[in-house]
Design a protein around this motif. Structure first.
Motif, PDB file in Angstrom:
ATOM      1  N   ARG A   1      -3.720  -2.469   4.590  1.00 15.04           N
ATOM      2  CA  ARG A   1      -4.945  -3.259   4.454  1.00 15.04           C
ATOM      3  C   ARG A   1      -4.826  -4.723   4.941  1.00 15.04           C
ATOM      4  O   ARG A   1      -5.765  -5.063   5.693  1.00 15.04           O
ATOM      5  CB  ARG A   1      -5.570  -3.041   3.188  1.00 15.04           C
ATOM      6  CG  ARG A   1      -5.692  -1.851   2.402  1.00 15.04           C
ATOM      7  CD  ARG A   1      -6.471  -1.706   1.161  1.00 15.04           C
ATOM      8  NE  ARG A   1      -6.973  -0.211   0.571  1.00 15.04           N
ATOM      9  CZ  ARG A   1      -6.093   0.490  -0.144  1.00 15.04           C
ATOM     10  NH1 ARG A   1      -4.934  -0.364  -0.691  1.00 15.04           N
ATOM     11  NH2 ARG A   1      -6.685   1.236  -0.581  1.00 15.04           N
ATOM     12  N   LYS A   2      -3.745  -5.273   4.422  1.00 13.02           N
ATOM     13  CA  LYS A   2      -3.549  -6.720   4.961  1.00 13.02           C
ATOM     14  C   LYS A   2      -2.083  -6.847   4.892  1.00 13.02           C
ATOM     15  O   LYS A   2      -1.226  -6.360   4.470  1.00 13.02           O
ATOM     16  CB  LYS A   2      -4.197  -7.615   3.921  1.00 13.02           C
ATOM     17  CG  LYS A   2      -3.731  -7.419   2.363  1.00 13.02           C
ATOM     18  CD  LYS A   2      -4.694  -8.644   1.763  1.00 13.02           C
ATOM     19  CE  LYS A   2      -3.988  -8.654   0.229  1.00 13.02           C
ATOM     20  NZ  LYS A   2      -4.789  -9.307  -0.540  1.00 13.02           N
TER      21      LYS A   2
ATOM     22  N   ASP B   1       0.831  -1.343  -0.084  1.00 13.11           N
ATOM     23  CA  ASP B   1       0.075  -0.005   0.007  1.00 13.11           C
ATOM     24  C   ASP B   1       0.992   1.351   0.016  1.00 13.11           C
ATOM     25  O   ASP B   1       0.253   2.264  -0.399  1.00 13.11           O
ATOM     26  CB  ASP B   1      -0.805   0.044   1.278  1.00 13.11           C
ATOM     27  CG  ASP B   1      -1.926  -1.470   1.210  1.00 13.11           C
ATOM     28  OD1 ASP B   1      -2.458  -1.395   0.240  1.00 13.11           O
ATOM     29  OD2 ASP B   1      -1.823  -1.954   2.292  1.00 13.11           O
TER      30      ASP B   1
ATOM     31  N   ILE C   1      -4.887   5.410   0.560  1.00 13.22           N
ATOM     32  CA  ILE C   1      -4.005   5.446   1.630  1.00 13.22           C
ATOM     33  C   ILE C   1      -3.210   6.923   1.673  1.00 13.22           C
ATOM     34  O   ILE C   1      -2.775   7.471   0.902  1.00 13.22           O
ATOM     35  CB  ILE C   1      -2.618   4.367   1.317  1.00 13.22           C
ATOM     36  CG1 ILE C   1      -3.354   3.126   1.067  1.00 13.22           C
ATOM     37  CG2 ILE C   1      -1.616   4.507   2.317  1.00 13.22           C
ATOM     38  CD1 ILE C   1      -4.095   2.442   2.156  1.00 13.22           C
TER      39      ILE C   1
END
Length: 677
Positions: free
Chosen positions: A383-384, A279, A304
């Motif tokens: 995000r992950k 990101d 972001i």
């Protein structure tokens, strides 16, 4: 009977083929002990078939050969079962093989020497197998019973271990075939040993069971290899894409100049971020003077938040001491989960920096240029979480070093440009100073020379005249030096301009002779001149600068020549054919034909050593060998002459031999002939 023999031979062949195939595909040696089990099974089947096929006189030899497989097969099955089940006893038996091999070894010895004691087989009798066939029946001896019980025990142990291992792997079909394969040959072997059946069918059934189990293993290997191959193929494809990305990044950064470096690095961060699926990607540059890092470049995925403005002037040692130590030692930092960082003082600072940015995982790679630490590149997953393997990390480090090289190159280029600009400013200031000072000096000096010449004629006695001539000679020498300073300062400042006019070389030579006459007469030298027919034309040249060049070269030749002569020679070499066309220039008609003008100044002076010839055109340089210091001068003349020749698009070359003289050659290409003025 023929069916039994055929099945025995077929079983032997399949065992051998399966052993070879398993050896090829078992690269990890997971089924190392299953290979000798297949070989033992094949030996048992092969010689059991030959026993029934060969004459009765060969029965004993063939049965003994078959029992080589019978005796060793249970041992190899136990070894395989222990390995397959990951049982710790596998290592023990490899270190202490006598535990399992003692009884089989005794059985082999007693079987081979059975005729001497009858412990393995107590007797051999003939039995009718079918109406047309008699076979030898080997009556079990005392040790044969011990061997059989031991072998059955090993077979059962191997079956239990493999059955349990298959159960853990949820291999229900494998368990079924294993039970069937072990039970059937065991039952038939017991029936044969109890003399219930005439023919021992256990080799066929056991070989069949091993073959089926081997087929299951091979099939498992096939699917395992297929899955591994596909996984490896996918990984290789992704790594190839990453390699190509690195190549593309290298090309982009190498081809960009210093003004484009920042934009190129931002593009590279975008390419890396989109390819790796993170990101945020960024660079921090290290300021070694203040021991701090600054977020210089950043790319963020859509949605972001940018953090660049918030991450400036971060004290490296104080904020992240662990990072500083690792990165400066060219080690990367990989945090699979930020929230799982230990709650210890060592990780407290970096956790306080990373958590407010919402970072779940990240990797940071150092950027080095040689041994110089430039900074680091980071890849944040917001995000992950994202996992990184060693190959990916190695390529990211390579990308970091490539970007470090571009940034260092940009710094050097900017520093070089600034240094050149400062040098040019200083050089112009110096040249302007020299020019102004030279003008200020030349004005009073000209007056001194003029009044000295007037007074010289009016002085009554010779001593006064001689003193005045010394003053006049020194003043003229000083004026020459000042004129050289002015010309040099103009050349350095780039303010010398050419004024091409119609020029006759022989007239230029006449001026040189007239100006040089007093010095030639003083040294009793002769100045010769030669103008070839090709050079007896009107050429478009800056006559004044050409005279200045030749005066400098001729004066230099006269200075260093004590006897002999000085000669000036001119020639013109055509560069192209005359097509008859003309062109106009400043009220002159010029020929389209161009020439290379060659002017040589030849002397029979002291000459110049080969190692000194390269430095004669350097500023303030005068030869230091021999007695050349007696000739005086500041070393301006040849330097200025070379600058002027280069300004005219030509060059000066030197050919000299110590004690014989020198030849200076001025070559000016592209000179046009003036047809009409």
């Amino acid at each position: 009977m023929e069916l039994y023999i055929s099945m025995a031979f077929l079983s032997a062949v399949i065992s051998l083929v399966l052993a070879i195939q398993l050896h090829k595909i078992d690269t990890r040696k997971e089924f190392l002990w299953f290979l000798p089990a297949l070989v033992s099974s094949g030996i048992w089947s092969l010689f059991s078939g030959l026993w029934l096929l060969a004459p009765l006189s060969y029965s004993t030899i063939l049965v003994k050969a078959a029992f080589l497989g019978i005796i060793t097969l249970p041992v190899f099955m136990v070894y395989f079962a222990l390995d397959y089940a990951n049982n710790p006893w596998a290592a023990t038996l490899r270190k202490k093989p006598w535990i399992i091999w003692t009884i089989p070894a005794v059985s082999l010895v007693l079987m081979i020497s059975n005729e001497m004691h009858g412990l393995f087989w107590s007797d051999v009798v003939l039995k009718e197998l079918f109406h047309d066939r008699m076979i030898s029946y080997f009556v079990p001896g005392l040790w044969f019973i011990v061997h059989s019980v031991y072998s059955y025990g090993l077979v059962v142990l191997a079956a239990v271990l493999i059955f349990m291992a298959l159960g853990r792997q949820r291999e229900r079909i494998g368990q079924f075939f294993l039970l069937a394969g072990i039970a059937m040959p065991t039952v038939f072997s017991i029936l044969y040993n109890l003399n219930v059946t005439t023919l021992d069918l256990s080799p066929l059934f056991l070989s069949f069971a091993i073959l089926v189990f081997g087929f299951i293993i091979s099939t498992r290997f096939y699917f395992m290899k297929t899955e591994e191959t596909q996984t490896l193929h996918d990984k290789t494809r992704e790594m190839n894409k990453l390699y190509m990305l690195v190549v593309s990044i290298s090309e982009k950064l190498i081809q960009s100049d210093s003004e484009q470096t920042d934009a190129s690095i931002n593009m590279v961060l975008k390419m890396l971020g989109e390819f790796t699926g993170v990101d945020r990607t960024y660079l921090f540059l290290y300021d070694d003077k203040n021991d701090e890092v600054n977020n210089s470049h950043e790319w963020c995925a859509e949605g972001i938040d940018e953090e660049r403005e918030n991450l400036q002037h971060i004290p490296f040692e104080q904020a992240t001491p662990r990072w500083r130590k690792l990165l400066m030692n060219n080690q990367h930092i990989y945090i699979p989960s930020v929230k799982d960082l230990p709650d210890t003082p060592l990780y407290a600072d970096e956790k306080n920096i990373l958590e407010p940015q919402g970072i779940q995982s990240l990797i940071v790679v150092p950027m080095h240029y040689g041994k110089q630490f430039v900074g680091f590149a980071g890849f944040d997953s917001v995000r992950k979480k994202r996992a990184w393997n060693d190959d990916e990390i190695a390529l990211l480090k390579l990308c970091g070093d490539i970007m470090a090289g571009s940034l260092v190159r940009m710094r050097y280029e900017y520093s070089l440009i600034e240094a050149v600009e400062r040098a040019e400013v200083a050089n112009r200031a110096k040249s302007e100073f020299l020019s102004n000072m030279s003008h200020e000096l030349r004005t009073p000096l000209t007056a001194i020379i003029g009044f000295s010449e007037i007074i010289l004629d009016d002085l009554p006695d010779e001593d006064s005249k001689e003193n005045m001539e010394i003053i006049l000679k020194s003043s003229r020498a000083l004026l020459t030096l000042i004129n050289d300073l002015i010309d040099y300062s103009k050349a350095e400042a780039g303010i010398i301009s050419l004024k091409p006019v119609s020029t006759q070389i022989d007239r230029v030579f006449g001026v040189i002779k007239n100006i040089s006459a007093p010095r030639l007469q003083e040294k009793k030298l002769k100045l010769e001149s030669e103008v070839t027919p090709a050079a007896q034309k009107n050429f478009l040249l800056d006559k004044g600068r050409l005279q200045q060049i030749l005066l400098s070269l001729t004066g230099n030749a006269i200075k260093f020549t004590n006897e002999g002569y000085v000669k000036i020679r001119a020639d013109a070499i055509p560069e192209n054919e005359d097509d008859g066309k003309t062109m106009a220039f400043d009220e002159m008609q010029l020929s389209s034909r161009r020439y290379t003008l060659l002017v040589q100044v030849i002397d029979t002076g002291i000459g110049i050593k080969e190692e000194d010839q390269a430095s004669v055109f350097s500023l303030f340089t005068q030869l230091s060998s021999g007695n050349t210091r007696q000739y005086g001068g500041m070393g301006f003349g040849l330097t200025i002459a070379q600058r002027l020749v280069q300004l005219m698009g030509g060059e000066i070359s030197l050919d000299s031999t110590p004690g014989k003289g020198s030849v200076f050659t001025v070559s000016i290409p592209g000179v046009q002939e003036v047809l009409q003025h």
